[in-house]
Design an enzyme around this catalytic site. Structure first.
Site, PDB file in Angstrom:
ATOM      1  N   ALA A 271       0.846  -1.184   0.000  1.00  0.00           N
ATOM      2  CA  ALA A 271       0.000   0.000   0.000  1.00  0.00           C
ATOM      3  C   ALA A 271       0.887   1.242   0.000  1.00  0.00           C
ATOM      4  O   ALA A 271       2.101   1.133   0.131  1.00  0.00           O
ATOM      5  CB  ALA A 271      -0.900   0.019   1.232  1.00  0.00           C
ATOM      6  N   GLU A 307      -0.140   2.489   7.016  1.00  0.00           N
ATOM      7  CA  GLU A 307      -0.269   3.640   6.109  1.00  0.00           C
ATOM      8  C   GLU A 307      -0.858   4.837   6.850  1.00  0.00           C
ATOM      9  O   GLU A 307      -0.447   5.979   6.645  1.00  0.00           O
ATOM     10  CB  GLU A 307      -1.119   3.292   4.885  1.00  0.00           C
ATOM     11  CG  GLU A 307      -0.656   2.062   4.095  1.00  0.00           C
ATOM     12  CD  GLU A 307       0.815   2.039   3.770  1.00  0.00           C
ATOM     13  OE1 GLU A 307       1.415   3.116   3.591  1.00  0.00           O
ATOM     14  OE2 GLU A 307       1.391   0.920   3.698  1.00  0.00           O
TER      15      GLU A 307
HETATM   16  N1  B3K Z   1       5.942   3.734   1.426  1.00  0.00           N
HETATM   17  C1  B3K Z   1       5.393   2.692   0.604  1.00  0.00           C
HETATM   18  C2  B3K Z   1       6.426   2.000  -0.208  1.00  0.00           C
HETATM   19  C3  B3K Z   1       6.622   2.511  -1.566  1.00  0.00           C
HETATM   20  C4  B3K Z   1       7.583   1.626  -2.311  1.00  0.00           C
HETATM   21  C5  B3K Z   1       8.097   2.165  -3.561  1.00  0.00           C
HETATM   22  N2  B3K Z   1       8.887   1.217  -4.284  1.00  0.00           N
HETATM   23  C6  B3K Z   1       4.675   1.666   1.400  1.00  0.00           C
HETATM   24  C7  B3K Z   1       4.879   1.719   2.852  1.00  0.00           C
HETATM   25  O1  B3K Z   1       5.920   1.415   3.364  1.00  0.00           O
HETATM   26  O2  B3K Z   1       3.988   2.118   3.537  1.00  0.00           O
HETATM   27 ZN    ZN Z   2       5.711   2.339   5.135  1.00  0.00          ZN
END
Ligand code: B3K
Ligand code: ZN
Length: 882
Positions: A271, A307
């Site tokens: 996500a 998230e």
């Molecule tokens: N921050 C995103 C990860 C995005 C990855 C890009 N290759 C998911 C998470 O760690 O919440």
């Molecule tokens: Zn994350």
């Protein structure tokens, strides 16, 4: 796909951006074949940048796979002589100090199979910008330390894309000519470009008003494709729980009036925490009892939480550069782990979540730490940042955060968090800034603790105890070392919190100090240190590294007797489990060696008796008993061997399962019967624990080649009222080698309209020890199979390579040939997914020479492929490097 030659980026080369962006106005005319993006950005020269020059500085924007149509600076159109268009950059030399750029570009979302930037999934538009996807949408200084305010205008066909979403608040919407409509969104918070998102889709939503602690009402929405509204309740409940928990545990409130979750079937990861508009892999949103398992439910709770928690740890305070990724990821994983543990509520439930975390570390992070991709929690260099969304950055990063809490105490850690937000809200900062906040808030010097960020590798902690009966004194000597990793031949001692208890001869915890504490946290900072405990009346058995207080490998010369004592009595459930794992591991290694020599295998009764006692111990939760009865996985056993023999390991582990099944048949049958649940399905921890234990018992019984068990499993499969039981029965049948063709077909027929269940169907077959490469190739020919949807590719290819070692490592090298062929095929579609798959070969040097030879050839085949992405190139070249 990148076309420039791979370039290594170093942390030490960080320089502040030469221009800062104040505002961004984006206009999208969405069309799958030709989307026009109009981008108006106001920039000003950054006085803190070294590029300061009198006539202005060079203004460099990133761009990838987009076509530049028009460019205006401060109202004047620029012609090609006034800027430099590189492969992936657009440079305006000596730009003025204040700049308004108007950029028009075109992209083709329907051809974007990378799922980075703007893409189409099942006919609708979605974005994924982290880490560097925004540059695939428009030209921009696409780096996290450039934070700006965004206004977004979306225009699209109203019938095909009735829902138009972006970050922040909806400020205007209406109809246009030609059946098109528009929506204008404004995000009140400054954000880095990686948090930008849009969705233009045919979706429906479950929504709810929710009252925050401060009394404000917010609108919560979960958006899904039509037909899935019966699967959004748990995600919505998890979101509400997350909001409440963040308020209660950390005093952090939701800062928007509206918070949206959107589920999409084609997604590279789990996500994404886009501000106010989280975009999720359907896997972590959709659940009802008929389609999702207990594990799926737990995953939804964790990822929704994760998230959401990013809104503070990641969005409000973000990363200065991508080397600091763990600043937001390690911290947010720690937060979601604590959230899940608190949601369970019971002490043993908390321990079970901790055991799961330890298992993940051993299964995935320790191997990464000792392989060719080993890197510190805060890496020093990378070729492709997407390769560094790793278990080291995430899970080891979370362990590092947990160690702060262990060292500073819960209150001290909270003070540090409060100070971190007070100092850095609205900023892009570093892991050092986080540590500094912890230091200042607690008046502690954590200089040495920094090594957890800068040194790769798993430290090895050795312990030795000496008891002096006359002095009633126990002296514990702790020593540490850390093996070399690529680019780091020598390591300095870490600051390691070691939580310790001492068990007396009857199994009770002994008081360790005047205060009567039965667990103390020792701080190991030197290569070797001794710790003395006085007033110890009898020779104790030490319980070391309680609750897994540090991500290290503990070596202590435990006797079987010690381990049995701990397994029976340790008040720390994690160490109780650990003692059982050690007992199992020592036997598994012996059995593996015997299998290699072709000897007859034998398992001692002591071990089985301990397992039996545990299984029968009704004072323990079912969930804990399940954990304790799961044997170390084949890959964790492999990690203990100098030279890995996947076939002997498989033989040994299967033998152990079979033996346990036949000796404990009655007890397993009883556990199966005693843990049946009647009534409607609920994913709560107690029910899930019972199902888990019951289904483990069933799998054991089937492993024992028990004809009666086959009937039990078939019956459970048919009569199941939930996916947990149905999938467990089918998996156990297939994995035991029993004939399950009828059930497989029935399962597929029943669920062929549910993509996530079809994924399970592929995965359970791919991971079955009876499934060889030929069978996997056959499954690839199934009409439901496609390489283009990451979930589907993972369900078949990744499951085979990572969860079916005895077949993947076939003697003739056919598994590796299959791997090479599909790394290359996947790479042409989606480098991020290909590169993950490529990592299945990381540990190739640990296999016997004959297998190594096949593996080298496969790696070289990939390395030599034409048009390889940087993503895969980095992984295979590091694997091949000496
Ligand atoms: N921050 C995103 C990860 C995005 C990855 C890009 N290759 C998911 C998470 O760690 O919440
Ligand atoms: Zn994350």
């Amino acid at each position: 796909m990148r076309t420039d030659s791979p370039q290594t980026i170093f942390r030490k080369d960080y320089t502040p951006p030469s221009y800062l962006v104040e505002t961004v106005e984006l206009g999208f005319d969405l069309d799958p074949a030709r989307t026009i993006v109009a981008n108006r950005i106001t920039l000003r020269h950054n006085p803190d940048s070294p590029s300061a020059g009198k006539g202005g500085a060079d203004l460099v924007l990133h761009g990838e796979d987009i076509e530049l149509v028009a460019l205006r600076m401060n109202g004047v159109a620029l012609n090609p002589g006034q800027y430099i268009l590189g492969t992936n950059t657009l440079t305006i030399k000596k730009a003025p100090l204040n700049v308004v750029l108007e950029i028009e570009t075109i992209c083709v979302p329907e051809n974007n199979t990378t799922l980075s930037g703007l893409y189409v999934s099942n006919g609708s538009f979605y974005t994924q910008c982290e880490a560097e996807g925004f540059r695939r949408i428009t030209y921009f200084p696409d780096r996290p330390d450039v934070m700006a305010k965004y206004t977004v205008m979306l225009r699209a066909d109203k019938e095909k894309y009735p829902v138009l979403l972006s970050n922040g608040n909806l400020v205007e919407e209406g109809d246009l000519d030609d059946g098109r409509h528009y929506a204008k969104w404004e995000d009140p918070f400054k954000k880095p470009s990686y948090l930008f998102a849009l969705v233009a889709a045919k979706l429906v939503c479950q929504e709810e008003k929710f009252k925050l602690a401060d009394g404000r009402d917010v609108l919560l929405q979960v958006w899904v494709e039509e037909g899935n509204l019966d699967k959004t309740d748990y995600a919505m409940q998890s979101l509400k729980n997350s909001i409440r928990w963040d308020e209660e545990r950390w005093g952090l409130e939701l800062d928007l009036d509206r918070f949206m979750i959107v589920a999409v079937g084609d997604f590279n990861m789990g996500a994404m925490e886009n501000k106010g508009l989280n975009i999720f892999n359907t896997k972590f949103v959709l659940a009802n009892p008929a389609t999702a398992t207990d594990v799926d439910y737990a995953g939804i709770e964790a990822v929704v939480g994760h998230e959401y928690f990013h809104n503070w740890t990641g969005n409000r305070v973000t990363c200065r550069d991508w080397f600091q990724l763990s600043l937001k990821e390690g911290l947010t994983v720690f937060r979601d782990q604590e959230f899940s543990a608190d949601m369970i509520g019971t002490a043993s439930g908390r321990a079970v979540t901790r055991i799961d975390q330890v298992r993940t570390l051993r299964q995935a992070q320790f191997p990464e730490d000792s392989g060719p991709m080993a890197h510190p929690v805060r890496p020093d260099s990378f070729v492709e940042i997407n390769n560094f969304y790793t278990v080291t950055v995430y899970e080891k990063g979370a362990e590092v955060v947990r160690m702060y809490q262990t060292l500073l105490g819960r209150e001290g850690f909270r003070k540090g968090m409060d100070l971190y937000f007070q100092r850095h809200d609205g900023q892009a900062v570093t892991c050092d800034d986080f540590r500094a906040a912890m230091e200042s808030a607690n008046g502690r010097d954590l200089t040495q603790f920094e090594r957890w960020y800068s040194q790769a590798g798993t430290p090895i902690l050795t312990a030795k105890g000496e008891y002096d009966a006359d002095a009633r004194r126990y002296v514990l000597t702790l020593a540490q070392r850390c093996p070399p990793t690529p680019g780091q031949p020598e390591k300095q001692p870490f600051h390691i919190p070691v939580a310790v208890g001492l068990l007396g001869p009857l199994g009770a915890d002994l008081p360790l100090n005047q205060a009567g504490d039965t667990t103390v946290v020792l701080e190991l900072t030197e290569a070797e240190q001794t710790f003395t405990f006085d007033g110890i009346g009898a020779v104790p058995v030490p319980s070391l590294l309680r609750d897994f207080s540090a991500p290290v490998i503990l070596e202590y010369p435990y006797s079987d007797e010690d381990l049995l004592h701990l397994f029976r009595h340790d008040s720390d459930p994690v160490n109780r489990w650990e003692a059982g794992q050690r007992l199992a591991m020592s036997r598994l290694l012996k059995l593996t060696a015997a299998a290699q020599r072709g000897e007859e295998l034998e398992l001692d009764y002591t071990f089985i008796a301990a397992q039996r006692a545990l299984l029968l111990d009704d004072t323990l939760d079912a969930a804990f008993r399940e954990q304790a009865l799961i044997l170390p996985s084949e890959s964790v056993i492999a990690d203990q061997m100098e030279v890995v023999d996947p076939h002997a390991i498989h033989t040994a582990r299967q033998f152990m399962r079979r033996t346990i099944a036949s000796v404990l048949r009655t007890e397993l049958l009883n556990a199966y019967a005693a843990n049946q649940i009647t009534g409607p399905y609920s994913p709560d921890a107690v029910s899930a624990g019972k199902r888990g234990l019951k289904n483990l018992a069933l799998a054991y019984l089937l492993a024992g080649k028990d004809g009666h068990a086959v009937n039990m499993a078939r019956r459970q499969f048919e009569e199941a009222t939930n996916m947990t039981d149905r999938a467990a029965a089918l998996t156990a049948l297939i994995h035991s080698g029993a004939d399950a063709s009828e059930q497989l077909q029935a399962f597929y027929d029943q669920f062929k309209g549910e993509a996530l269940v079809v994924d399970k169907w592929f995965a359970m077959q791919a991971s079955a020890p009876t499934t060889d490469v030929a069978h996997v190739r056959e499954l690839m020919g199934h009409p439901a199979f496609t390489l283009k949807t990451p979930n589907r590719a993972r369900s078949l290819l990744f499951s085979f390579a990572n969860a079916n070692p005895s077949q993947f490592h076939a003697h003739d090298g056919s598994g590796y040939e299959f791997w090479a062929e599909h790394v290359i095929k996947l790479d042409a579609l989606n480098p991020q997914v290909a590169s993950r798959f490529a990592r299945s070969m990381d540990r190739w040097r640990r296999y016997p020479p004959a297998l190594q030879e096949h593996m080298r050839r496969a790696l070289e085949k990939v390395a030599g492929a034409t048009k390889l992405s940087n993503d895969v190139m980095e992984v295979v070249s590091k694997a091949l490097a000496n």
